[in-house]
Design a protein around this motif. Structure first.
Motif, PDB file in Angstrom:
ATOM      1  N   ARG A   1       0.828  -1.210   0.000  1.00  0.00           N
ATOM      2  CA  ARG A   1       0.000   0.000   0.000  1.00  0.00           C
ATOM      3  C   ARG A   1       0.863   1.261   0.000  1.00  0.00           C
ATOM      4  O   ARG A   1       0.585   2.225  -0.716  1.00  0.00           O
ATOM      5  CB  ARG A   1      -0.914   0.003   1.228  1.00  0.00           C
ATOM      6  CG  ARG A   1      -1.820   1.225   1.314  1.00  0.00           C
ATOM      7  CD  ARG A   1      -2.644   1.244   2.590  1.00  0.00           C
ATOM      8  NE  ARG A   1      -3.441   0.039   2.742  1.00  0.00           N
ATOM      9  CZ  ARG A   1      -3.249  -0.887   3.670  1.00  0.00           C
ATOM     10  NH1 ARG A   1      -2.279  -0.726   4.563  1.00  0.00           N
ATOM     11  NH2 ARG A   1      -3.995  -1.959   3.746  1.00  0.00           N
ATOM     12  N   GLN A   2       1.923   1.254   0.793  1.00  0.00           N
ATOM     13  CA  GLN A   2       2.731   2.461   0.923  1.00  0.00           C
ATOM     14  C   GLN A   2       3.740   2.616  -0.217  1.00  0.00           C
ATOM     15  O   GLN A   2       3.966   3.741  -0.687  1.00  0.00           O
ATOM     16  CB  GLN A   2       3.464   2.452   2.278  1.00  0.00           C
ATOM     17  CG  GLN A   2       2.564   2.295   3.492  1.00  0.00           C
ATOM     18  CD  GLN A   2       1.554   3.424   3.629  1.00  0.00           C
ATOM     19  OE1 GLN A   2       1.691   4.483   3.038  1.00  0.00           O
ATOM     20  NE2 GLN A   2       0.496   3.187   4.414  1.00  0.00           N
ATOM     21  N   VAL A   3       4.306   1.529  -0.685  1.00  0.00           N
ATOM     22  CA  VAL A   3       5.340   1.617  -1.724  1.00  0.00           C
ATOM     23  C   VAL A   3       4.737   1.970  -3.081  1.00  0.00           C
ATOM     24  O   VAL A   3       5.256   2.827  -3.805  1.00  0.00           O
ATOM     25  CB  VAL A   3       6.141   0.300  -1.808  1.00  0.00           C
ATOM     26  CG1 VAL A   3       7.067   0.301  -3.037  1.00  0.00           C
ATOM     27  CG2 VAL A   3       6.959   0.094  -0.541  1.00  0.00           C
ATOM     28  N   LEU A   4       3.645   1.328  -3.447  1.00  0.00           N
ATOM     29  CA  LEU A   4       3.078   1.544  -4.772  1.00  0.00           C
ATOM     30  C   LEU A   4       2.435   2.917  -4.933  1.00  0.00           C
ATOM     31  O   LEU A   4       2.236   3.381  -6.066  1.00  0.00           O
ATOM     32  CB  LEU A   4       2.042   0.459  -5.089  1.00  0.00           C
ATOM     33  CG  LEU A   4       2.575  -0.974  -5.196  1.00  0.00           C
ATOM     34  CD1 LEU A   4       1.473  -1.921  -5.627  1.00  0.00           C
ATOM     35  CD2 LEU A   4       3.749  -1.056  -6.166  1.00  0.00           C
ATOM     36  N   THR A   5       2.121   3.569  -3.848  1.00  0.00           N
ATOM     37  CA  THR A   5       1.463   4.871  -3.940  1.00  0.00           C
ATOM     38  C   THR A   5       2.428   6.040  -3.715  1.00  0.00           C
ATOM     39  O   THR A   5       2.014   7.200  -3.775  1.00  0.00           O
ATOM     40  CB  THR A   5       0.333   4.978  -2.899  1.00  0.00           C
ATOM     41  OG1 THR A   5       0.881   4.779  -1.586  1.00  0.00           O
ATOM     42  CG2 THR A   5      -0.757   3.944  -3.160  1.00  0.00           C
ATOM     43  N   SER A   6       3.708   5.746  -3.474  1.00  0.00           N
ATOM     44  CA  SER A   6       4.669   6.793  -3.120  1.00  0.00           C
ATOM     45  C   SER A   6       5.811   6.869  -4.122  1.00  0.00           C
ATOM     46  O   SER A   6       6.146   5.884  -4.773  1.00  0.00           O
ATOM     47  CB  SER A   6       5.230   6.553  -1.711  1.00  0.00           C
ATOM     48  OG  SER A   6       4.193   6.488  -0.759  1.00  0.00           O
ATOM     49  N   ARG A   7       6.424   8.037  -4.186  1.00  0.00           N
ATOM     50  CA  ARG A   7       7.551   8.266  -5.098  1.00  0.00           C
ATOM     51  C   ARG A   7       8.661   8.990  -4.343  1.00  0.00           C
ATOM     52  O   ARG A   7       8.412   9.972  -3.655  1.00  0.00           O
ATOM     53  CB  ARG A   7       7.103   9.126  -6.286  1.00  0.00           C
ATOM     54  CG  ARG A   7       8.205   9.490  -7.257  1.00  0.00           C
ATOM     55  CD  ARG A   7       7.778  10.568  -8.231  1.00  0.00           C
ATOM     56  NE  ARG A   7       6.736  10.153  -9.143  1.00  0.00           N
ATOM     57  CZ  ARG A   7       5.501  10.637  -9.143  1.00  0.00           C
ATOM     58  NH1 ARG A   7       5.158  11.578  -8.273  1.00  0.00           N
ATOM     59  NH2 ARG A   7       4.596  10.217 -10.008  1.00  0.00           N
ATOM     60  N   ASN A   8       9.874   8.499  -4.472  1.00  0.00           N
ATOM     61  CA  ASN A   8      11.029   9.180  -3.898  1.00  0.00           C
ATOM     62  C   ASN A   8      11.615  10.177  -4.888  1.00  0.00           C
ATOM     63  O   ASN A   8      11.498  10.004  -6.102  1.00  0.00           O
ATOM     64  CB  ASN A   8      12.123   8.169  -3.523  1.00  0.00           C
ATOM     65  CG  ASN A   8      11.947   7.605  -2.124  1.00  0.00           C
ATOM     66  OD1 ASN A   8      10.879   7.722  -1.525  1.00  0.00           O
ATOM     67  ND2 ASN A   8      12.982   6.975  -1.604  1.00  0.00           N
ATOM     68  N   VAL A   9      12.250  11.200  -4.346  1.00  0.00           N
ATOM     69  CA  VAL A   9      12.956  12.179  -5.168  1.00  0.00           C
ATOM     70  C   VAL A   9      14.439  12.114  -4.816  1.00  0.00           C
ATOM     71  O   VAL A   9      14.810  12.337  -3.661  1.00  0.00           O
ATOM     72  CB  VAL A   9      12.417  13.604  -4.927  1.00  0.00           C
ATOM     73  CG1 VAL A   9      13.249  14.626  -5.705  1.00  0.00           C
ATOM     74  CG2 VAL A   9      10.953  13.695  -5.338  1.00  0.00           C
ATOM     75  N   ARG A  10      15.256  11.772  -5.816  1.00  0.00           N
ATOM     76  CA  ARG A  10      16.696  11.728  -5.598  1.00  0.00           C
ATOM     77  C   ARG A  10      17.236  13.140  -5.404  1.00  0.00           C
ATOM     78  O   ARG A  10      16.712  14.102  -5.957  1.00  0.00           O
ATOM     79  CB  ARG A  10      17.415  11.097  -6.791  1.00  0.00           C
ATOM     80  CG  ARG A  10      17.387   9.591  -6.828  1.00  0.00           C
ATOM     81  CD  ARG A  10      18.363   9.094  -7.886  1.00  0.00           C
ATOM     82  NE  ARG A  10      18.005   9.608  -9.203  1.00  0.00           N
ATOM     83  CZ  ARG A  10      17.192   8.987 -10.046  1.00  0.00           C
ATOM     84  NH1 ARG A  10      16.650   7.832  -9.703  1.00  0.00           N
ATOM     85  NH2 ARG A  10      16.924   9.523 -11.217  1.00  0.00           N
ATOM     86  N   GLY A  11      18.320  13.228  -4.650  1.00  0.00           N
ATOM     87  CA  GLY A  11      18.935  14.536  -4.491  1.00  0.00           C
ATOM     88  C   GLY A  11      20.104  14.481  -3.543  1.00  0.00           C
ATOM     89  O   GLY A  11      20.302  13.507  -2.817  1.00  0.00           O
ATOM     90  N   GLY A  12      20.879  15.557  -3.548  1.00  0.00           N
ATOM     91  CA  GLY A  12      21.989  15.688  -2.634  1.00  0.00           C
ATOM     92  C   GLY A  12      21.601  16.482  -1.414  1.00  0.00           C
ATOM     93  O   GLY A  12      20.413  16.632  -1.093  1.00  0.00           O
ATOM     94  N   PRO A  13      22.596  17.030  -0.725  1.00  0.00           N
ATOM     95  CA  PRO A  13      22.327  17.776   0.519  1.00  0.00           C
ATOM     96  C   PRO A  13      21.370  18.953   0.336  1.00  0.00           C
ATOM     97  O   PRO A  13      20.552  19.217   1.209  1.00  0.00           O
ATOM     98  CB  PRO A  13      23.721  18.257   0.938  1.00  0.00           C
ATOM     99  CG  PRO A  13      24.668  17.282   0.312  1.00  0.00           C
ATOM    100  CD  PRO A  13      24.035  16.876  -0.984  1.00  0.00           C
TER     101      PRO A  13
END
Length: 359
Positions: free
Chosen positions: A268-280
């Motif tokens: 439920r939580q993984v399929l509905t969420s998106r991470n944003v890559r980034g640095g500091p």
């Protein structure tokens, strides 16, 4: 390794849920342990920054240069919202009472935003992200998130939905004011006063103190015209910044239907969420909430641990056969806007012209 502290509230598990092994791994690395020192330092620095900005406004006086201070004030207002958010998730302190107090200070007193209203709305979102019937963040409002919702629009709302992707960022400029209006409406409404009268009274008092202090600050330092411009710039940039942090997290991701009731916590939580890559820099501007998958799986996990949990979660998802959505900052907005544009597509289609019968 983070210092040991009181155990955080346990995330939900279910028999046979693939989340349980991941939870054991996370606990074995103390990633759910509290970071009291980190939060104490961060809250202190943030409070000093806000105090310095207030003094700078008073020292600068009635000049247009003072209005420029609304920009850093909006930035640190968003930082303040992050701490209020974390208190609502019981990330900061070991007791519910202390977290509640921190939420009142950072939400009601410093931002003029009801912590109770925010927590209720946000916790319902966490329990059922992107669920049309249960997640208030995807309910029908100024914006809509499915073509079924779009089909019901009429009048001005229909016109807005047709172009909602283009209007999304301009609308975020109103979010800072909208949050305060919603908070005031919740406190002033009759619902809830019988059961939570004392809490509502405290919330209302702190909101009133915030509004009075804010008006006195601007009224003392600036003339009426510049004071209004300062307030508008501050709230517009605050709403834009806050919206830009939360917008990429779920828009355009899976939206569970009836079958979503059977999804386990991990799915439920993984399929509905998106991470944003980034640095500091990205991590700082987004408060670490760009690691949204980890935050949704472990809502009580302290924010500085989210990036540390990312490799564990990503590896576990791959082993479990679950897609782990992660992209760059610009592409995350592009995906969210593409989804909003697609939702409004049927409303932009012109009806076919009826051909005239030949005589």
């Amino acid at each position: 390794m983070p210092p040991h502290a009181h155990a955080a509230p346990r995330p939900p598990t279910a028999p046979g849920d693939a989340f349980a092994p991941l939870l054991r791994q996370v606990r074995s690395q103390d990633l759910l342990a509290r970071r009291t020192g980190w939060y104490a330092a961060g809250i202190t620095v943030n409070a000093l920054a806000l105090a310095a900005l207030v003094l700078a406004v008073l020292a600068a006086g009635d000049t247009w240069w003072t209005v420029a201070l609304a920009v850093p004030l909006a930035l640190f207002s968003t930082r303040t919202a992050f701490y209020g958010h974390d208190a609502g998730h019981a990330q900061i302190a070991a007791t519910r009472r202390t977290n509640r107090l921190l939420g009142l200070v950072h939400g009601n007193l410093l931002l003029g935003m009801s912590s109770a209203w925010w927590n209720d709305k946000h916790n319902r979102h966490h329990a059922n992200p992107n669920h049309l019937e249960k997640d208030p963040d995807v309910g029908e409002g100024v914006l809509v998130w499915t073509r079924a919702q779009a089909a019901k629009r009429a009048g001005l709302a229909r016109l807005l939905t047709r172009h909602q992707a283009w209007l999304f960022f301009p609308l975020l400029l109103l979010e800072g004011i909208a949050l305060k209006v919603a908070s005031a409406r919740m406190v002033l409404s009759s619902a809830g006063w019988e059961r939570h009268g004392t809490a509502r009274a405290v919330e209302g008092l702190l909101l009133a103190v915030h509004a009075t202090a804010y008006a006195l600050l601007l009224g003392t330092a600036l003339g009426p015209g510049r004071a209004v411009v300062f307030a508008l710039v501050h709230h517009a940039l605050f709403g834009l910044h806050l919206g830009c942090v939360f917008a990429p997290n779920h828009k355009g991701m899976a939206m569970p239907g009836a079958d979503g009731e059977r999804w386990g916590h991990l799915r439920r939580q993984v399929l509905t969420s998106r991470n944003v890559r980034g640095g500091p820099v990205t991590d700082w501007l987004m408060g670490g909430l760009n690691y949204q998958i980890e935050h949704h799986l472990f809502p009580s996990m302290p924010r500085p641990h989210l990036r540390l949990a990312r490799p564990l979660v990503r590896h576990h998802c791959r082993a479990a056969g679950l897609p782990y959505a992660e992209t760059g900052l610009a592409d995350s907005y592009r995906q969210a806007l593409r989804h909003m544009h697609a939702v409004g597509a049927p409303l932009r289609e012109r009806p076919a012209r009826l051909s005239r019968p030949r005589s």
